[in-house]
Write a protein that holds these residues in place. Sequence first.
Motif, PDB file in Angstrom:
ATOM      1  N   ASP A 220      -2.091   3.378  11.175  1.00 42.39           N
ATOM      2  CA  ASP A 220      -3.458   3.911  11.174  1.00 42.39           C
ATOM      3  C   ASP A 220      -4.416   2.921  11.830  1.00 42.39           C
ATOM      4  O   ASP A 220      -5.317   3.305  12.587  1.00 42.39           O
ATOM      5  N   SER A 221      -4.213   1.632  11.566  1.00 43.48           N
ATOM      6  CA  SER A 221      -5.066   0.606  12.177  1.00 43.48           C
ATOM      7  C   SER A 221      -4.886   0.574  13.690  1.00 43.48           C
ATOM      8  O   SER A 221      -5.854   0.422  14.444  1.00 43.48           O
TER       9      SER A 221
ATOM     10  N   SER B  81       2.221   2.795   6.931  1.00 43.10           N
ATOM     11  CA  SER B  81       1.313   3.866   7.354  1.00 43.10           C
ATOM     12  C   SER B  81      -0.065   3.295   7.681  1.00 43.10           C
ATOM     13  O   SER B  81      -0.719   3.727   8.645  1.00 43.10           O
ATOM     14  N   SER B  82      -0.503   2.331   6.891  1.00 43.70           N
ATOM     15  CA  SER B  82      -1.808   1.709   7.149  1.00 43.70           C
ATOM     16  C   SER B  82      -1.806   0.931   8.458  1.00 43.70           C
ATOM     17  O   SER B  82      -2.797   0.923   9.196  1.00 43.70           O
TER      18      SER B  82
ATOM     19  N   THR C 204       6.623  -0.925  -0.866  1.00 44.42           N
ATOM     20  CA  THR C 204       6.048   0.322  -1.342  1.00 44.42           C
ATOM     21  C   THR C 204       7.042   1.034  -2.239  1.00 44.42           C
ATOM     22  O   THR C 204       8.231   0.710  -2.261  1.00 44.42           O
TER      23      THR C 204
ATOM     24  N   LYS D  39      -5.498  -6.215   5.052  1.00 41.93           N
ATOM     25  CA  LYS D  39      -4.816  -7.168   4.182  1.00 41.93           C
ATOM     26  C   LYS D  39      -4.424  -8.449   4.899  1.00 41.93           C
ATOM     27  O   LYS D  39      -4.017  -9.412   4.280  1.00 41.93           O
TER      28      LYS D  39
ATOM     29  N   TYR E 179      -6.565  -4.536  10.353  1.00 41.05           N
ATOM     30  CA  TYR E 179      -5.719  -4.216   9.205  1.00 41.05           C
ATOM     31  C   TYR E 179      -6.154  -5.115   8.065  1.00 41.05           C
ATOM     32  O   TYR E 179      -5.975  -6.332   8.098  1.00 41.05           O
TER      33      TYR E 179
ATOM     34  N   ASP F 120       2.870   3.132   2.062  1.00 41.94           N
ATOM     35  CA  ASP F 120       1.448   2.864   2.274  1.00 41.94           C
ATOM     36  C   ASP F 120       1.192   1.773   3.313  1.00 41.94           C
ATOM     37  O   ASP F 120       0.331   1.911   4.174  1.00 41.94           O
ATOM     38  N   GLU F 121       1.945   0.671   3.238  1.00 44.14           N
ATOM     39  CA  GLU F 121       1.628  -0.462   4.107  1.00 44.14           C
ATOM     40  C   GLU F 121       1.906  -0.142   5.574  1.00 44.14           C
ATOM     41  O   GLU F 121       1.065  -0.363   6.444  1.00 44.14           O
TER      42      GLU F 121
END
Length: 701
Positions: free
Chosen positions: A401-402, A397-398, A432, A411, A409, A394-395
């Motif tokens: 994505d950002s 991939s995020s 993750t 977080k 991002y 998840d991290e």
Amino acid sequence: MDEVTQIFGENVFNETVMKSRLPKETFKQLMKTIEGGEKLNPEVAVVVANAMKDWAVEKGATHFTHWFQPLTGITAEKHDSFIQPIEGGKVIMEFSGKELVQGEPDASSFPSGGIRATFEARGYTAWDPTSYAFIKDGTLCIPTAFCSYTGEALDKKTPLLRSMQAISKQAVRVLHLFDGNEDVTSVKTTVGPEQEYFLIDKSVYDKREDLIYTGRTLFGAKAPKGQELEDHYFGMIKPRVQAFMKDLNRELWKLGILAKTEHNEVAPAQHELAPIFSTTNLACDHNQLTMELMKKTAAKHGMVCLLHEKPFAGVNGSGKHNNWSISTDTGKNLLDPGATPESNAQFLLFLCAVIKAVDEYQDLLRISVASAGNDHRLGANEAPPAIISIFLGDELSSILDSIEKGIPYGKHEKEKMKIGVTVLPEFNKDTTDRNRTSPFAFTGNKFEFRMLGSNESIACANVFLNTAVAEELSQFADVLEKAEDFNGVLHDLILKTIKEHKRIIFNGNGYDDSWVKEAEKRGLLNLRSTPEALPHILDEKNIKLFEKFGVYSKVELTSRFEIHNENYSKIINIEAETMLEMAKKDILPAASKYANKLAETIGLKKSVCSECDASYESEMLKKVSALTSVIYSKTENLESQVVEARKTADSSDSSKTAFFYREHVFAAMNELRTAADELETITPKELWPFPSYGDLLFSVK
């Protein structure tokens, strides 16, 4: 000093031994060859050969062999003694530099895919100084490459070494564009292959013709207990198995193999051994030795080690997880995220190279794990599906994505994710969950390629992976070396790569049927079987890839296409022939014998007591007779399909033959097995001709 540290590497002519036995200048020159890739000086070879011989003889060796890995998938060796005759009918022990550097085995007796004809026998083995020589069973083993008289690679090691050279060269090009990498002169891929296997008692193995001939059970009804309770995984290791593991570890450590982790796997009688990472060609050599020693050690303990990918239906099969990473000669893991803008950007660029490589060369990665045995396993509950995808978590991939969307991002820093301007968040290795359904998963600072079959060499998968990543790094270097605004071009390159190749990223459940449909929408390949996958090795893009880096020529690729097709067909044919023999000579006679006993019992009951109830015997006789008829019919059908398959084998189209075996012979085998397994469930144990699944899976007490 404890025993383990004393025995570790004692049978290896390693760097420590060489340093103590070679003249200082000779050692220095040899290390330049091993570490820097410099051409080997023949005079150095002479000195090394003599020192190697003295060391080996002191340890009781009388013979030497060029140990190589032909396209059979196993290792090969021809032993020659050190003896040389002298006057007086005596001998001396000699070993020349020429004998060390080059051997000449028969090249026509190994698979060549048409490169070598029977009358064209000459081939050569060439010393690989980057892989240490070792002593095994009183013989000095010298790791070598194997090629034909005309120069084509006839082994698995040569392309592997070529691929390692290719990725090193391209990675260094990229690294020299980033500050702080001026001292990097080479890059090496490292691998830690986890090895799964089964242990069964030899007494039951000897009674199973299918296990003896094929390595897997061709018949066998499900046992009342399998892996349903999940009580075997990480469970207490049985004393007999623990004794085997203790002896195995000792032999592996003597050969300098970094055996680290051992445990029970999911299925009954299944276990795993995992080593510490080592350079890829060493890891490949060590894994071949590990498989060999597993079998030898099991035999000493009255057991048999099964390395087939699916020896038992209904329980997990065995894989080989290829943990792959890439590191510099200065000690930096290039898949380990950094804490500065430069190191983060560098990490992302190498990450994107892997993502792009896996997406563009899905077919090659699937081909690299394609085999008749692995076809049983891929897509089952313990193995990834045949569809290639990447799990990033998840991290990560995020973060991608950002970058793609140009948004903060959430977080971490509330700034747009622009490479070279913003410090990417530093995240730990395990931020993750793991995804056991993913074929290619990022696990913190490495990728775990989980599709390999337990019986296969790891060479092919790493050749394809190294070469594909080398191509992407080459493309990146071509763009970045011309950049005037390095950070801007770098950002755009990473952004472009993410947008164009994000389809290969999938963090969900690979076993879910919906993923098959989703993957099809994304345009991902779903090559379900070996015959479907193999033709893609000769796609134009793949030939260009391997020829660009000199890893394979078109002739070498074509030879491997032919070899793998022929091997697939031969394996299915052997399995079919074994099934026919077992059905005709064992199962049908057993069925007839049981039917006869039932008929005798019915007749005896009626003769003694006309009113006695024989409904059980009568119903069983009907079932047995019906199943016997089906088994006989399916046996006849399988036999006819095998005959037809042989006719197609007479053609020059090996792919056509492989497809016929898959679509017709294999299908007929499954039909025969279904009927026979049902018969086993109702046949008295004393009348069934083979040990049951329960006997096999729970044979080691």
